[in-house]
Write a protein that holds these residues in place. Structure first.
Motif, PDB file in Angstrom:
ATOM      1  N   LEU A 138      14.334 -13.092  10.760  1.00  0.00           N
ATOM      2  CA  LEU A 138      15.750 -13.441  10.849  1.00  0.00           C
ATOM      3  C   LEU A 138      16.470 -12.932   9.606  1.00  0.00           C
ATOM      4  O   LEU A 138      15.899 -12.924   8.524  1.00  0.00           O
ATOM      5  CB  LEU A 138      15.923 -14.966  10.940  1.00  0.00           C
ATOM      6  N   GLN A 139      17.711 -12.542   9.781  1.00  0.00           N
ATOM      7  CA  GLN A 139      18.572 -12.184   8.655  1.00  0.00           C
ATOM      8  C   GLN A 139      19.694 -13.212   8.611  1.00  0.00           C
ATOM      9  O   GLN A 139      20.261 -13.558   9.651  1.00  0.00           O
ATOM     10  CB  GLN A 139      19.187 -10.791   8.850  1.00  0.00           C
ATOM     11  N   VAL A 140      20.001 -13.698   7.428  1.00  0.00           N
ATOM     12  CA  VAL A 140      21.096 -14.658   7.250  1.00  0.00           C
ATOM     13  C   VAL A 140      22.221 -13.939   6.523  1.00  0.00           C
ATOM     14  O   VAL A 140      21.999 -13.330   5.471  1.00  0.00           O
ATOM     15  CB  VAL A 140      20.624 -15.898   6.458  1.00  0.00           C
ATOM     16  N   ASN A 141      23.402 -14.000   7.101  1.00  0.00           N
ATOM     17  CA  ASN A 141      24.568 -13.305   6.554  1.00  0.00           C
ATOM     18  C   ASN A 141      25.730 -14.275   6.398  1.00  0.00           C
ATOM     19  O   ASN A 141      25.806 -15.287   7.100  1.00  0.00           O
ATOM     20  CB  ASN A 141      25.016 -12.174   7.494  1.00  0.00           C
ATOM     21  N   SER A 142      26.649 -13.945   5.516  1.00  0.00           N
ATOM     22  CA  SER A 142      27.881 -14.710   5.404  1.00  0.00           C
ATOM     23  C   SER A 142      28.681 -14.496   6.679  1.00  0.00           C
ATOM     24  O   SER A 142      28.884 -13.363   7.111  1.00  0.00           O
ATOM     25  CB  SER A 142      28.694 -14.217   4.206  1.00  0.00           C
ATOM     26  N   THR A 143      29.135 -15.571   7.296  1.00  0.00           N
ATOM     27  CA  THR A 143      29.960 -15.433   8.503  1.00  0.00           C
ATOM     28  C   THR A 143      31.361 -14.971   8.137  1.00  0.00           C
ATOM     29  O   THR A 143      31.975 -14.222   8.886  1.00  0.00           O
ATOM     30  CB  THR A 143      30.016 -16.777   9.259  1.00  0.00           C
ATOM     31  N   THR A 144      31.865 -15.368   6.984  1.00  0.00           N
ATOM     32  CA  THR A 144      33.222 -14.998   6.595  1.00  0.00           C
ATOM     33  C   THR A 144      33.320 -13.583   6.038  1.00  0.00           C
ATOM     34  O   THR A 144      34.254 -12.860   6.355  1.00  0.00           O
ATOM     35  CB  THR A 144      33.787 -15.986   5.561  1.00  0.00           C
ATOM     36  N   ALA A 145      32.348 -13.161   5.225  1.00  0.00           N
ATOM     37  CA  ALA A 145      32.394 -11.822   4.621  1.00  0.00           C
ATOM     38  C   ALA A 145      31.506 -10.815   5.345  1.00  0.00           C
ATOM     39  O   ALA A 145      31.682  -9.612   5.188  1.00  0.00           O
ATOM     40  CB  ALA A 145      31.993 -11.893   3.148  1.00  0.00           C
ATOM     41  N   GLY A 146      30.526 -11.296   6.103  1.00  0.00           N
ATOM     42  CA  GLY A 146      29.646 -10.409   6.860  1.00  0.00           C
ATOM     43  C   GLY A 146      28.476  -9.848   6.082  1.00  0.00           C
ATOM     44  O   GLY A 146      27.644  -9.141   6.639  1.00  0.00           O
ATOM     45  N   CYS A 147      28.369 -10.137   4.798  1.00  0.00           N
ATOM     46  CA  CYS A 147      27.327  -9.519   3.977  1.00  0.00           C
ATOM     47  C   CYS A 147      26.017 -10.305   4.008  1.00  0.00           C
ATOM     48  O   CYS A 147      25.983 -11.502   4.255  1.00  0.00           O
ATOM     49  CB  CYS A 147      27.806  -9.317   2.545  1.00  0.00           C
ATOM     50  N   PHE A 148      24.939  -9.584   3.758  1.00  0.00           N
ATOM     51  CA  PHE A 148      23.586 -10.111   3.756  1.00  0.00           C
ATOM     52  C   PHE A 148      23.407 -11.186   2.689  1.00  0.00           C
ATOM     53  O   PHE A 148      23.893 -11.056   1.573  1.00  0.00           O
ATOM     54  CB  PHE A 148      22.611  -8.958   3.491  1.00  0.00           C
ATOM     55  N   THR A 149      22.662 -12.259   3.042  1.00  0.00           N
ATOM     56  CA  THR A 149      22.353 -13.300   2.075  1.00  0.00           C
ATOM     57  C   THR A 149      20.854 -13.344   1.795  1.00  0.00           C
ATOM     58  O   THR A 149      20.442 -13.253   0.651  1.00  0.00           O
ATOM     59  CB  THR A 149      22.845 -14.678   2.556  1.00  0.00           C
ATOM     60  N   PHE A 150      20.015 -13.473   2.833  1.00  0.00           N
ATOM     61  CA  PHE A 150      18.558 -13.446   2.665  1.00  0.00           C
ATOM     62  C   PHE A 150      17.891 -13.290   4.029  1.00  0.00           C
ATOM     63  O   PHE A 150      18.560 -13.329   5.063  1.00  0.00           O
ATOM     64  CB  PHE A 150      18.034 -14.699   1.946  1.00  0.00           C
ATOM     65  N   ARG A 151      16.582 -13.110   4.009  1.00  0.00           N
ATOM     66  CA  ARG A 151      15.777 -12.965   5.228  1.00  0.00           C
ATOM     67  C   ARG A 151      14.899 -14.209   5.385  1.00  0.00           C
ATOM     68  O   ARG A 151      14.519 -14.838   4.402  1.00  0.00           O
ATOM     69  CB  ARG A 151      14.900 -11.714   5.130  1.00  0.00           C
ATOM     70  N   ILE A 152      14.588 -14.543   6.620  1.00  0.00           N
ATOM     71  CA  ILE A 152      13.649 -15.625   6.912  1.00  0.00           C
ATOM     72  C   ILE A 152      12.504 -15.042   7.732  1.00  0.00           C
ATOM     73  O   ILE A 152      12.732 -14.315   8.700  1.00  0.00           O
ATOM     74  CB  ILE A 152      14.312 -16.770   7.707  1.00  0.00           C
ATOM     75  N   GLU A 153      11.285 -15.366   7.313  1.00  0.00           N
ATOM     76  CA  GLU A 153      10.094 -14.930   8.035  1.00  0.00           C
ATOM     77  C   GLU A 153       9.258 -16.150   8.375  1.00  0.00           C
ATOM     78  O   GLU A 153       9.370 -17.186   7.725  1.00  0.00           O
ATOM     79  CB  GLU A 153       9.254 -13.985   7.166  1.00  0.00           C
ATOM     80  N   ARG A 154       8.392 -16.013   9.359  1.00  0.00           N
ATOM     81  CA  ARG A 154       7.412 -17.061   9.638  1.00  0.00           C
ATOM     82  C   ARG A 154       6.421 -17.080   8.475  1.00  0.00           C
ATOM     83  O   ARG A 154       6.077 -16.049   7.923  1.00  0.00           O
ATOM     84  CB  ARG A 154       6.677 -16.771  10.931  1.00  0.00           C
ATOM     85  N   ALA A 155       5.925 -18.246   8.138  1.00  0.00           N
ATOM     86  CA  ALA A 155       5.010 -18.371   7.003  1.00  0.00           C
ATOM     87  C   ALA A 155       3.559 -18.120   7.369  1.00  0.00           C
ATOM     88  O   ALA A 155       2.707 -18.057   6.501  1.00  0.00           O
ATOM     89  CB  ALA A 155       5.138 -19.759   6.379  1.00  0.00           C
ATOM     90  N   SER A 156       3.250 -17.946   8.630  1.00  0.00           N
ATOM     91  CA  SER A 156       1.856 -17.748   9.039  1.00  0.00           C
ATOM     92  C   SER A 156       1.305 -16.424   8.533  1.00  0.00           C
ATOM     93  O   SER A 156       2.028 -15.453   8.356  1.00  0.00           O
ATOM     94  CB  SER A 156       1.735 -17.806  10.554  1.00  0.00           C
ATOM     95  N   ALA A 157       0.008 -16.373   8.319  1.00  0.00           N
ATOM     96  CA  ALA A 157      -0.654 -15.169   7.813  1.00  0.00           C
ATOM     97  C   ALA A 157      -0.545 -14.019   8.800  1.00  0.00           C
ATOM     98  O   ALA A 157      -0.559 -12.857   8.406  1.00  0.00           O
ATOM     99  CB  ALA A 157      -2.127 -15.466   7.528  1.00  0.00           C
ATOM    100  N   SER A 158      -0.417 -14.314  10.089  1.00  0.00           N
ATOM    101  CA  SER A 158      -0.367 -13.245  11.092  1.00  0.00           C
ATOM    102  C   SER A 158       0.971 -12.521  11.111  1.00  0.00           C
ATOM    103  O   SER A 158       1.101 -11.487  11.727  1.00  0.00           O
ATOM    104  CB  SER A 158      -0.655 -13.806  12.486  1.00  0.00           C
TER     105      SER A 158
END
Length: 166
Positions: A138-158
């Motif tokens: 997942l990518q998390v972005n500012s809804t108002t400015a549209g710019c990237f904030t951070f990424r979310i990944e699953r924590a599993s080893a796979s």
């Protein structure tokens, strides 16, 4: 909720920008200024204190480390060193009060779905998006400015990040 990793920009990127005042990869000039609003630092994921914190604006590819096709855009980091947000932490509390768009991607930078969260309740949106078949991150972005904030990944080893696989 399943275990997730919050992936802020790497410390090496923040340090390089601070040292050179240049964007990584592109070499574009970076701009240092006194913060005028409470946008977040993309390294520590804390919001700037307007009128107090110095920050650096630079061009960053939000798909660095997960995709080969770039999509650069503007981001900020603190002008002074700050600790990188801990990957196994929960959603950054300081960002719950600002609307964010959470985008679900499959490999190949294919956008599969998105959720706009304006009430601070990110966990249901994250859970819903990760339940979609083929979602890798997942990518998390500012809804108002549209710019990237951070990424979310699953924590599993796979589902290790692209950098760990290479």
């Amino acid at each position: 909720m399943q275990s997730i990793r919050i992936v802020a920009i790497p410390t090496e990127v923040a340090e390089a920008v601070r040292a050179t005042l240049r964007a990584p990869v592109y070499g574009f000039p970076a701009h240092a200024e006194l913060a005028t609003d409470d946008a977040p630092c993309r390294h520590c994921l804390r919001t700037f204190v307007a009128g107090k914190d110095r920050r650096i604006l630079f061009t960053y590819d939000r798909f660095t480390g997960v995709e080969s096709l770039p999509q650069p855009g503007p981001v900020y980091v603190h002008a002074d060193a700050c600790p990188r947000y801990v990957e196994d932490a929960i959603f950054p509390e300081e960002l719950r009060g600002s609307p964010r768009t959470v985008e679900a991607y499959a490999r190949g930078r294919r956008l599969l779905a998105q959720e706009i969260v304006s009430d601070g309740k990110f966990e249901p949106a994250i859970e819903k998006l990760f339940a979609i078949t083929d979602v890798n991150y997942l990518q998390v972005n500012s809804t108002t400015a549209g710019c990237f904030t951070f990424r979310i990944e699953r924590a599993s080893a796979s589902s290790r990040s692209y950098n760990e696989i290479q």
